[in-house]
Scaffold this motif. Structure first.
Motif, PDB file in Angstrom:
ATOM      1  N   UNK A  42     -24.331   4.843 -11.445  1.00  0.00           N
ATOM      2  CA  UNK A  42     -23.546   4.266 -11.486  1.00  0.00           C
ATOM      3  C   UNK A  42     -22.315   4.337 -10.548  1.00  0.00           C
ATOM      4  N   UNK A  43     -20.581   3.664 -10.770  1.00  0.00           N
ATOM      5  CA  UNK A  43     -19.976   3.669  -9.782  1.00  0.00           C
ATOM      6  C   UNK A  43     -19.794   4.852  -8.924  1.00  0.00           C
ATOM      7  N   UNK A  44     -19.729   5.544  -9.148  1.00  0.00           N
ATOM      8  CA  UNK A  44     -19.131   6.817  -8.314  1.00  0.00           C
ATOM      9  C   UNK A  44     -20.713   7.168  -7.229  1.00  0.00           C
ATOM     10  N   UNK A  45     -21.324   6.883  -7.086  1.00  0.00           N
ATOM     11  CA  UNK A  45     -22.697   6.604  -6.899  1.00  0.00           C
ATOM     12  C   UNK A  45     -22.993   5.249  -5.952  1.00  0.00           C
ATOM     13  N   UNK A  46     -22.809   4.413  -6.630  1.00  0.00           N
ATOM     14  CA  UNK A  46     -22.459   3.689  -5.658  1.00  0.00           C
ATOM     15  C   UNK A  46     -21.765   3.324  -4.419  1.00  0.00           C
ATOM     16  N   UNK A  47     -20.146   3.853  -4.834  1.00  0.00           N
ATOM     17  CA  UNK A  47     -19.052   4.353  -4.114  1.00  0.00           C
ATOM     18  C   UNK A  47     -19.484   5.390  -2.679  1.00  0.00           C
ATOM     19  N   UNK A  48     -19.940   6.631  -3.632  1.00  0.00           N
ATOM     20  CA  UNK A  48     -21.151   7.487  -2.107  1.00  0.00           C
ATOM     21  C   UNK A  48     -21.800   6.856  -0.982  1.00  0.00           C
ATOM     22  N   UNK A  49     -22.913   5.505  -1.764  1.00  0.00           N
ATOM     23  CA  UNK A  49     -23.681   4.823  -0.685  1.00  0.00           C
ATOM     24  C   UNK A  49     -22.785   4.503  -0.105  1.00  0.00           C
ATOM     25  N   UNK A  50     -21.665   2.746  -0.550  1.00  0.00           N
ATOM     26  CA  UNK A  50     -20.872   2.975   0.331  1.00  0.00           C
ATOM     27  C   UNK A  50     -19.862   3.429   1.175  1.00  0.00           C
ATOM     28  N   UNK A  51     -19.476   4.993   1.334  1.00  0.00           N
ATOM     29  CA  UNK A  51     -18.986   5.653   1.572  1.00  0.00           C
ATOM     30  C   UNK A  51     -19.594   6.034   2.819  1.00  0.00           C
ATOM     31  N   UNK A  52     -21.223   6.179   2.010  1.00  0.00           N
ATOM     32  CA  UNK A  52     -21.859   7.005   3.545  1.00  0.00           C
ATOM     33  C   UNK A  52     -22.415   6.448   4.352  1.00  0.00           C
ATOM     34  N   UNK A  53     -22.952   4.683   3.925  1.00  0.00           N
ATOM     35  CA  UNK A  53     -23.804   3.776   4.678  1.00  0.00           C
ATOM     36  C   UNK A  53     -22.653   2.196   4.137  1.00  0.00           C
ATOM     37  N   UNK A  67       1.146  -1.254   0.195  1.00  0.00           N
ATOM     38  CA  UNK A  67      -0.039  -0.260   0.349  1.00  0.00           C
ATOM     39  C   UNK A  67       1.083   1.577   0.603  1.00  0.00           C
ATOM     40  N   UNK A  68       1.487   1.694  -0.791  1.00  0.00           N
ATOM     41  CA  UNK A  68       2.127   3.308  -1.366  1.00  0.00           C
ATOM     42  C   UNK A  68       1.293   4.254  -0.615  1.00  0.00           C
ATOM     43  N   UNK A  69       0.322   4.326  -1.578  1.00  0.00           N
ATOM     44  CA  UNK A  69      -0.371   5.586  -1.034  1.00  0.00           C
ATOM     45  C   UNK A  69      -1.940   5.090  -0.314  1.00  0.00           C
ATOM     46  N   UNK A  70      -2.320   6.442   0.278  1.00  0.00           N
ATOM     47  CA  UNK A  70      -4.067   5.824   1.097  1.00  0.00           C
ATOM     48  C   UNK A  70      -4.280   7.089   0.944  1.00  0.00           C
ATOM     49  N   UNK A  71      -5.341   7.426   0.763  1.00  0.00           N
ATOM     50  CA  UNK A  71      -6.719   8.529   0.707  1.00  0.00           C
ATOM     51  C   UNK A  71      -8.183   8.053   0.534  1.00  0.00           C
ATOM     52  N   UNK A  72      -8.566   8.890   1.709  1.00  0.00           N
ATOM     53  CA  UNK A  72      -9.696   8.842   1.897  1.00  0.00           C
ATOM     54  C   UNK A  72     -11.065   8.477   0.096  1.00  0.00           C
ATOM     55  N   UNK A 104     -15.034   5.406   1.486  1.00  0.00           N
ATOM     56  CA  UNK A 104     -14.625   5.238   3.213  1.00  0.00           C
ATOM     57  C   UNK A 104     -14.667   4.405   4.305  1.00  0.00           C
ATOM     58  N   UNK A 105     -15.611   3.339   3.729  1.00  0.00           N
ATOM     59  CA  UNK A 105     -15.819   1.710   4.736  1.00  0.00           C
ATOM     60  C   UNK A 105     -14.397   0.788   4.727  1.00  0.00           C
ATOM     61  N   UNK A 106     -14.342   1.015   3.153  1.00  0.00           N
ATOM     62  CA  UNK A 106     -12.994   0.836   2.890  1.00  0.00           C
ATOM     63  C   UNK A 106     -11.355   1.084   2.809  1.00  0.00           C
ATOM     64  N   UNK A 107     -11.438   2.462   2.405  1.00  0.00           N
ATOM     65  CA  UNK A 107     -10.494   3.054   3.890  1.00  0.00           C
ATOM     66  C   UNK A 107     -10.199   3.159   5.125  1.00  0.00           C
ATOM     67  N   UNK A 108     -11.182   3.100   5.538  1.00  0.00           N
ATOM     68  CA  UNK A 108     -11.215   2.596   7.017  1.00  0.00           C
ATOM     69  C   UNK A 108     -10.378   0.670   7.531  1.00  0.00           C
ATOM     70  N   UNK A 149     -21.649  -1.504   4.476  1.00  0.00           N
ATOM     71  CA  UNK A 149     -22.743  -2.181   3.355  1.00  0.00           C
ATOM     72  C   UNK A 149     -23.616  -3.484   4.213  1.00  0.00           C
ATOM     73  N   UNK A 150     -23.563  -3.346   5.183  1.00  0.00           N
ATOM     74  CA  UNK A 150     -24.925  -4.386   6.062  1.00  0.00           C
ATOM     75  C   UNK A 150     -26.039  -3.090   5.824  1.00  0.00           C
TER      76      UNK A 150
END
Length: 138
Positions: free
Chosen positions: A84-95, A9-14, A33-37, A97-98
């Motif tokens: 789309x992928x951006x919206x799905x990523x936003x969903x997974x960052x806000x809530x 893992x060379x670089x890690x940003x949110x 954000x879920x994965x980032x954490x 997966x469970x």
């Protein structure tokens, strides 16, 4: 298709990471954000991300997930028309997966519409199209 990428893992940003594999190739991978954490600190060896490669006319974009189940939910979400992928990523960052899965299975479109970029019609469409699919997985 790329199932996963393992490396340093060379670089890690949110919003993204750069994962360097053997041979010196660095992959730019968008993350939630879920994965980032859940990811270790930058510089950690043997980091593994489950991936989804999204191909459009003008771009090939990698999305990475700490858990296979999060990637599977992402793929289900982008199968819905208007998500789309951006919206799905936003969903997974806000809530989590469970939370997303529970909201879909229990017809809670109000929770889904709290995510930026998701209106009531899109939230209802997500519930309508994924309720049976995700209900079987639970």
């Amino acid at each position: 298709m790329i199932a996963y990428i393992k490396g340093t893992l060379s670089v890690k940003t949110p919003a993204f990471v750069i994962l360097e594999t053997a041979g010196g190739i660095g992959y730019h991978i968008n993350t939630s954000l879920h994965t980032h954490e859940k990811l270790p600190t930058a510089g950690t060896n043997n980091c593994k991300l489950y991936c989804h490669l999204h191909i459009k006319e003008d771009a090939h974009t990698l999305y990475g997930f700490f858990e296979e189940s999060e990637r599977d939910l992402f793929v289900q979400l982008i199968s819905v028309s208007g998500v789309g992928p951006s919206t799905a990523q936003m969903m997974l960052s806000s809530l989590s997966p469970a939370e997303i899965q529970q909201a879909i299975v229990s017809n809670n479109s109000d929770l889904l519409k709290t995510v930026k970029g998701i209106g009531i019609k899109t939230a209802q469409l997500i519930v309508l199209q994924l309720k049976d699919k995700l209900g079987k997985l639970s």
